[in-house]
Design a protein around this motif. Structure first.
Motif, short mmCIF file in Angstrom:
data_model
loop_
_atom_site.label_atom_id
_atom_site.label_comp_id
_atom_site.label_asym_id
_atom_site.label_seq_id
_atom_site.Cartn_x
_atom_site.Cartn_y
_atom_site.Cartn_z
N HIS A 29 0.84 -1.20 0.00
CA HIS A 29 0.00 0.00 0.00
C HIS A 29 0.88 1.26 0.00
N GLY A 30 1.95 1.22 0.79
CA GLY A 30 2.89 2.33 0.83
C GLY A 30 3.66 2.46 -0.47
N PHE A 31 4.02 1.33 -1.03
CA PHE A 31 4.72 1.31 -2.32
C PHE A 31 3.87 2.00 -3.39
N LEU A 32 2.60 1.64 -3.44
CA LEU A 32 1.71 2.18 -4.48
C LEU A 32 1.55 3.69 -4.35
N ARG A 33 1.57 4.19 -3.11
CA ARG A 33 1.39 5.63 -2.90
C ARG A 33 2.69 6.42 -3.02
N ASP A 34 3.82 5.71 -3.08
CA ASP A 34 5.12 6.37 -3.14
C ASP A 34 5.43 6.75 -4.60
N GLN A 35 5.37 8.06 -4.89
CA GLN A 35 5.53 8.52 -6.27
C GLN A 35 6.91 8.21 -6.85
N ARG A 36 7.89 7.96 -5.97
CA ARG A 36 9.23 7.61 -6.47
C ARG A 36 9.28 6.16 -6.93
N MET A 37 8.37 5.34 -6.42
CA MET A 37 8.34 3.93 -6.81
C MET A 37 7.48 3.73 -8.06
N ILE A 38 6.31 4.36 -8.04
CA ILE A 38 5.38 4.28 -9.18
C ILE A 38 4.54 5.56 -9.12
N ALA A 39 4.32 6.18 -10.28
CA ALA A 39 3.73 7.53 -10.28
C ALA A 39 2.27 7.54 -10.71
N GLY A 40 1.46 8.30 -9.96
CA GLY A 40 0.08 8.55 -10.36
C GLY A 40 -0.98 7.99 -9.43
N ILE A 41 -0.55 7.15 -8.48
CA ILE A 41 -1.51 6.50 -7.58
C ILE A 41 -1.53 7.20 -6.23
N GLY A 42 -2.73 7.35 -5.67
CA GLY A 42 -2.87 7.96 -4.34
C GLY A 42 -3.66 7.04 -3.43
N ARG A 43 -4.30 7.66 -2.42
CA ARG A 43 -4.96 6.88 -1.37
C ARG A 43 -6.11 6.03 -1.89
N ARG A 44 -6.95 6.61 -2.74
CA ARG A 44 -8.10 5.86 -3.22
C ARG A 44 -7.66 4.66 -4.06
N LEU A 45 -6.84 4.93 -5.08
CA LEU A 45 -6.44 3.85 -5.97
C LEU A 45 -5.63 2.78 -5.24
N ALA A 46 -4.81 3.17 -4.27
CA ALA A 46 -4.03 2.16 -3.53
C ALA A 46 -4.98 1.17 -2.84
N ASN A 47 -6.05 1.70 -2.23
CA ASN A 47 -7.04 0.82 -1.60
C ASN A 47 -7.73 -0.06 -2.62
N GLU A 48 -8.15 0.55 -3.72
CA GLU A 48 -8.89 -0.18 -4.74
C GLU A 48 -8.03 -1.25 -5.42
N ILE A 49 -6.77 -0.92 -5.66
CA ILE A 49 -5.87 -1.87 -6.34
C ILE A 49 -5.61 -3.09 -5.45
N CYS A 50 -5.34 -2.87 -4.16
CA CYS A 50 -5.08 -4.00 -3.26
C CYS A 50 -6.30 -4.92 -3.18
N TRP A 51 -7.49 -4.31 -3.12
CA TRP A 51 -8.71 -5.12 -3.05
C TRP A 51 -8.93 -5.88 -4.36
N THR A 52 -8.75 -5.19 -5.49
CA THR A 52 -8.92 -5.82 -6.79
C THR A 52 -7.96 -6.99 -6.97
N ALA A 53 -6.72 -6.81 -6.47
CA ALA A 53 -5.70 -7.86 -6.59
C ALA A 53 -5.85 -8.93 -5.51
N ARG A 54 -6.73 -8.69 -4.55
CA ARG A 54 -6.91 -9.59 -3.40
C ARG A 54 -5.61 -9.80 -2.63
N VAL A 55 -4.87 -8.72 -2.45
CA VAL A 55 -3.66 -8.81 -1.63
C VAL A 55 -3.84 -7.92 -0.39
N SER A 56 -3.18 -8.32 0.69
CA SER A 56 -3.22 -7.50 1.89
C SER A 56 -2.49 -6.19 1.63
N PRO A 57 -3.08 -5.06 2.07
CA PRO A 57 -2.37 -3.79 1.89
C PRO A 57 -1.03 -3.76 2.61
N PHE A 58 -0.88 -4.64 3.61
CA PHE A 58 0.36 -4.67 4.38
C PHE A 58 1.32 -5.77 3.94
#
Ligand SMILES: [Zn+2]
Length: 292
Positions: free
Chosen positions: A166-195
């Motif tokens: 979840h932190g990786f997805l929100r870190d613009q230096r790791m990957i750019a364009g994702i924030g709080r909403r998309l990080a939550n939605e992506i983890c759920w869509t992928a069925r992975v734990s945010p942690f």
């Protein structure tokens, strides 16, 4: 905060409305609006707006000599301005264009106004020489674009440093364009734990997460393109984001479960235990503080 889909669709609308207009003036309304000293904005005076693009969560207003890089932060907006008032409410900066003469002799003097509500004053404009945008702050440290990232590229990023996904997805230096909403939605869509850590997810996890990124970004962009102006955070569709205590949309599939939350000072991690953590309820930060 607007994320990739909102910024991208907004760039498209701005280009349709202002593309080809000749800049006559850039007017900052306070000393924090313009973040750079060189090159000066007047280098673009007399030039037509070539295109409006996006990198990460930044808007790019491209003129032949220079590009204006704009970050809206939380409450910033860059919108058409017909009032041209001397002190616009929340005004940060204005792009003034040559008026367009109408067929009936009337002129269109519509300008482009950057506003920011609230007192934070964090939205701003960087003036960067054309062709040097990718190598110059503020976009030089951005990771690859979330849109279009492949499973292999993501796996390589995952392997570089182990961090919670979840932190990786929100870190613009790791990957750019994702924030709080998309990080939550992506983890759920992928069925992975945010942690889950990026290291533990590995290449197989990267494949699933890359597919979820593509789905969430495409859905968000399709929805945002339907709009005449940028959505507010409340208007954006979500399965889990801001849905604490709602039923998981997959409850028909996996039986009843509700969306849980882990609160942080600036954001909330939302997830479904059945979908994402093998049924485990993650410790809520606000509760666990009292247990220490
Ligand atoms: Zn679920």
């Amino acid at each position: 905060m607007p994320e990739m889909p909102e910024i991208e669709a907004h760039a498209e609308r701005l280009e349709a409305q202002f593309g080809g207009r000749v800049l006559t003036k850039f007017v900052p309304f306070n000393f924090t609006a313009l973040k750079t000293a060189v090159p000066a904005p007047d280098a673009a005076y007399g030039f037509a707006l070539q295109s409006v693009g996006r990198r990460g969560k930044y808007l790019l207003l491209r003129f032949e000599p220079i590009t204006f890089v704009i970050h809206l932060m939380q409450g910033g907006r860059l919108l058409a301005d017909t009032k041209l008032s001397a002190k616009p409410r929340g005004g940060q900066a204005r792009f003034v264009f040559e008026p367009i003469e109408g067929d009936d002799g009337s002129g269109d003097e519509t300008a482009l106004l950057l506003t920011e509500q609230g007192k934070e004053r964090r939205a701003g404009v960087w003036c960067v020489a054309a062709g040097e945008v990718d190598a110059t702050p503020p976009v030089d440290k951005l990771g690859p674009e979330a849109a279009g990232i492949t499973a292999d590229e993501l796996a390589a990023r995952f392997a570089e440093k182990s961090m919670r996904v979840h932190g990786f997805l929100r870190d613009q230096r790791m990957i750019a364009g994702i924030g709080r909403r998309l990080a939550n939605e992506i983890c759920w869509t992928a069925r992975v734990s945010p942690f889950a850590t990026t290291k533990s997810l590995g290449a197989d996890g990267a494949e699933v997460v890359a597919a979820a990124i593509a789905t969430c970004v495409e859905d968000g962009l399709a929805e945002e393109r339907e709009r005449d102006e940028m959505s507010s955070s409340k208007q954006r569709t979500s399965a889990v984001h801001n849905r604490t205590d709602d039923e998981c949309p997959r409850s028909d599939e996996h039986g009843p479960d509700t969306i849980r939350a882990v609160e942080y000072s600036g954001y909330t991690v939302n997830y479904c235990p059945t979908c994402q953590t093998g049924g485990k309820i993650l410790a809520d930060n606000t509760t666990s503080k009292f247990l220490k």
